[in-house]
Scaffold this motif. Structure first.
Motif, PDB file in Angstrom:
ATOM      1  N   LEU A  28       0.835  -1.202   0.000  1.00 29.59           N
ATOM      2  CA  LEU A  28       0.000   0.000   0.000  1.00 29.59           C
ATOM      3  C   LEU A  28       0.869   1.250   0.000  1.00 29.59           C
ATOM      4  N   ILE A  29       1.832   1.295   0.911  1.00 25.95           N
ATOM      5  CA  ILE A  29       2.700   2.471   1.032  1.00 25.95           C
ATOM      6  C   ILE A  29       3.590   2.615  -0.205  1.00 25.95           C
ATOM      7  N   GLY A  30       4.188   1.499  -0.634  1.00 25.36           N
ATOM      8  CA  GLY A  30       5.102   1.551  -1.765  1.00 25.36           C
ATOM      9  C   GLY A  30       4.432   1.938  -3.064  1.00 25.36           C
ATOM     10  N   LEU A  31       3.270   1.349  -3.356  1.00 26.75           N
ATOM     11  CA  LEU A  31       2.572   1.660  -4.603  1.00 26.75           C
ATOM     12  C   LEU A  31       2.042   3.086  -4.613  1.00 26.75           C
ATOM     13  N   ARG A  32       1.572   3.556  -3.460  1.00 32.33           N
ATOM     14  CA  ARG A  32       1.131   4.951  -3.393  1.00 32.33           C
ATOM     15  C   ARG A  32       2.293   5.906  -3.600  1.00 32.33           C
ATOM     16  N   ALA A  33       3.460   5.553  -3.082  1.00 30.39           N
ATOM     17  CA  ALA A  33       4.641   6.387  -3.287  1.00 30.39           C
ATOM     18  C   ALA A  33       5.020   6.446  -4.768  1.00 30.39           C
ATOM     19  N   GLU A  34       4.652   5.409  -5.523  1.00 31.23           N
ATOM     20  CA  GLU A  34       4.908   5.383  -6.962  1.00 31.23           C
ATOM     21  C   GLU A  34       3.848   6.151  -7.741  1.00 31.23           C
ATOM     22  N   GLY A  35       2.857   6.679  -7.035  1.00 27.22           N
ATOM     23  CA  GLY A  35       1.816   7.474  -7.682  1.00 27.22           C
ATOM     24  C   GLY A  35       0.563   6.716  -8.036  1.00 27.22           C
ATOM     25  N   PHE A  36       0.445   5.434  -7.600  1.00 31.40           N
ATOM     26  CA  PHE A  36      -0.743   4.654  -7.886  1.00 31.40           C
ATOM     27  C   PHE A  36      -1.838   4.936  -6.859  1.00 31.40           C
ATOM     28  N   THR A  37      -3.068   4.736  -7.268  1.00 30.77           N
ATOM     29  CA  THR A  37      -4.196   4.751  -6.349  1.00 30.77           C
ATOM     30  C   THR A  37      -4.447   3.308  -5.933  1.00 30.77           C
ATOM     31  N   VAL A  38      -4.410   3.048  -4.624  1.00 36.77           N
ATOM     32  CA  VAL A  38      -4.434   1.669  -4.147  1.00 36.77           C
ATOM     33  C   VAL A  38      -5.606   1.431  -3.206  1.00 36.77           C
ATOM     34  N   VAL A  39      -6.319   0.334  -3.431  1.00 37.97           N
ATOM     35  CA  VAL A  39      -7.336  -0.173  -2.516  1.00 37.97           C
ATOM     36  C   VAL A  39      -6.844  -1.535  -2.035  1.00 37.97           C
ATOM     37  N   ALA A  40      -6.810  -1.738  -0.720  1.00 38.66           N
ATOM     38  CA  ALA A  40      -6.327  -3.004  -0.169  1.00 38.66           C
ATOM     39  C   ALA A  40      -7.402  -3.670   0.668  1.00 38.66           C
ATOM     40  N   VAL A  41      -7.607  -4.963   0.441  1.00 43.17           N
ATOM     41  CA  VAL A  41      -8.543  -5.754   1.241  1.00 43.17           C
ATOM     42  C   VAL A  41      -7.837  -7.047   1.646  1.00 43.17           C
ATOM     43  N   ALA A  42      -8.395  -7.719   2.683  1.00 42.21           N
ATOM     44  CA  ALA A  42      -7.676  -8.848   3.281  1.00 42.21           C
ATOM     45  C   ALA A  42      -8.345 -10.202   3.084  1.00 42.21           C
ATOM     46  N   THR A  43      -9.496 -10.257   2.429  1.00 39.83           N
ATOM     47  CA  THR A  43     -10.175 -11.542   2.237  1.00 39.83           C
ATOM     48  C   THR A  43     -10.551 -11.728   0.776  1.00 39.83           C
ATOM     49  N   GLY A  44     -10.709 -12.987   0.391  1.00 42.85           N
ATOM     50  CA  GLY A  44     -11.121 -13.278  -0.970  1.00 42.85           C
ATOM     51  C   GLY A  44     -12.510 -12.754  -1.289  1.00 42.85           C
TER      52      GLY A  44
END
Length: 226
Positions: free
Chosen positions: A17-33
């Motif tokens: 989440l942190i790394g991809l946002r630092a690359e300028g991406f918009t990130v949504v993270a979830v923890a279950t299938g």
């Protein structure tokens, strides 16, 4: 670029989440299938990073349901397993790429960008609006031949506006696609960043590219509005 990360390992998910946002991406993270399948089928993403070992539905099941519903968003599978059988299963179900943990973050980013480029051949290699150009593969912006340095957030905002050139986009659309769907701050952050971008792409060059459409949002014009 909007990325959905479906990963139940909290440390890895936070790192992505942190790394991809630092690359300028918009990130949504979830923890279950289950949550991953819901977000992947109800929202638009450019690419999905999908772990195999997940609670609820595993990654194979999530991918199978996505493809059966006609959701062809590129999928990068992640797993701690390492074997040809696992890779074959993933590709047979419709995965586009596969990484075994542990992996290099730099390699992950490069391969995600490659997946999006392959999946969207209709997008031009270089986005242009008059004398303004943006190269998504190099993440570079120029006005004529002058390089314009942007922060990751400024770059994400400009790329979104250029991909919707000549169309009016609302603050809500910008927040969802440049920030993320879970952003809970004030929407005036969009005005602030539009101002930042204008001061870099227009004011030094005496041009006017981004138009404010009062009560609606913003429009990036294909030609100079001055």
């Amino acid at each position: 670029m909007r990325v959905l990360v479906v990963e139940d390992e909290q440390l890895l998910a936070s790192t992505l989440l942190i790394g991809l946002r630092a690359e300028g991406f918009t990130v949504v993270a979830v923890a279950t299938g289950v949550d991953g399948l819901a977000r992947a089928t109800e929202e638009d993403f450019d690419v999905v990073v999908l772990d195999i070992m997940l609670p609820g539905l595993n990654g194979y099941e999530v991918l199978r349901h996505m493809r059966s519903r006609g959701i062809w968003t590129p999928v990068m599978m992640l797993t701690a397993k390492d074997g040809e059988y696992d890779q074959t299963d993933a590709f047979d179900l419709g995965a586009d790429d596969y990484l075994t943990k542990p992996f290099s973050f730099i390699v992950l980013v490069a391969r995600l960008k490659a997946l999006v480029r392959r999946a969207t051949p209709q997008r031009p290699a270089i986005l242009e609006a008059g004398t303004l150009s943006l190269d998504p593969s190099r993440r570079e912006v120029h006005r004529d031949d002058v390089a314009i340095p942007l922060t990751p957030r400024e770059y994400g905002l400009l790329e979104y506006l250029m991909r919707n050139k000549d169309s009016v986009v609302t603050k809500a659309q910008i927040l969802q696609n440049v920030w993320d769907a879970n952003y809970e701050g004030a929407d005036n952050v969009v005005e602030v960043y539009v101002g930042y971008v204008r001061r870099k792409i227009d004011i030094p060059f005496g041009t006017r590219t981004i138009e404010t459409v009062r009560g609606v949002g913003y429009r990036l014009a294909s030609e100079d509005l001055s």
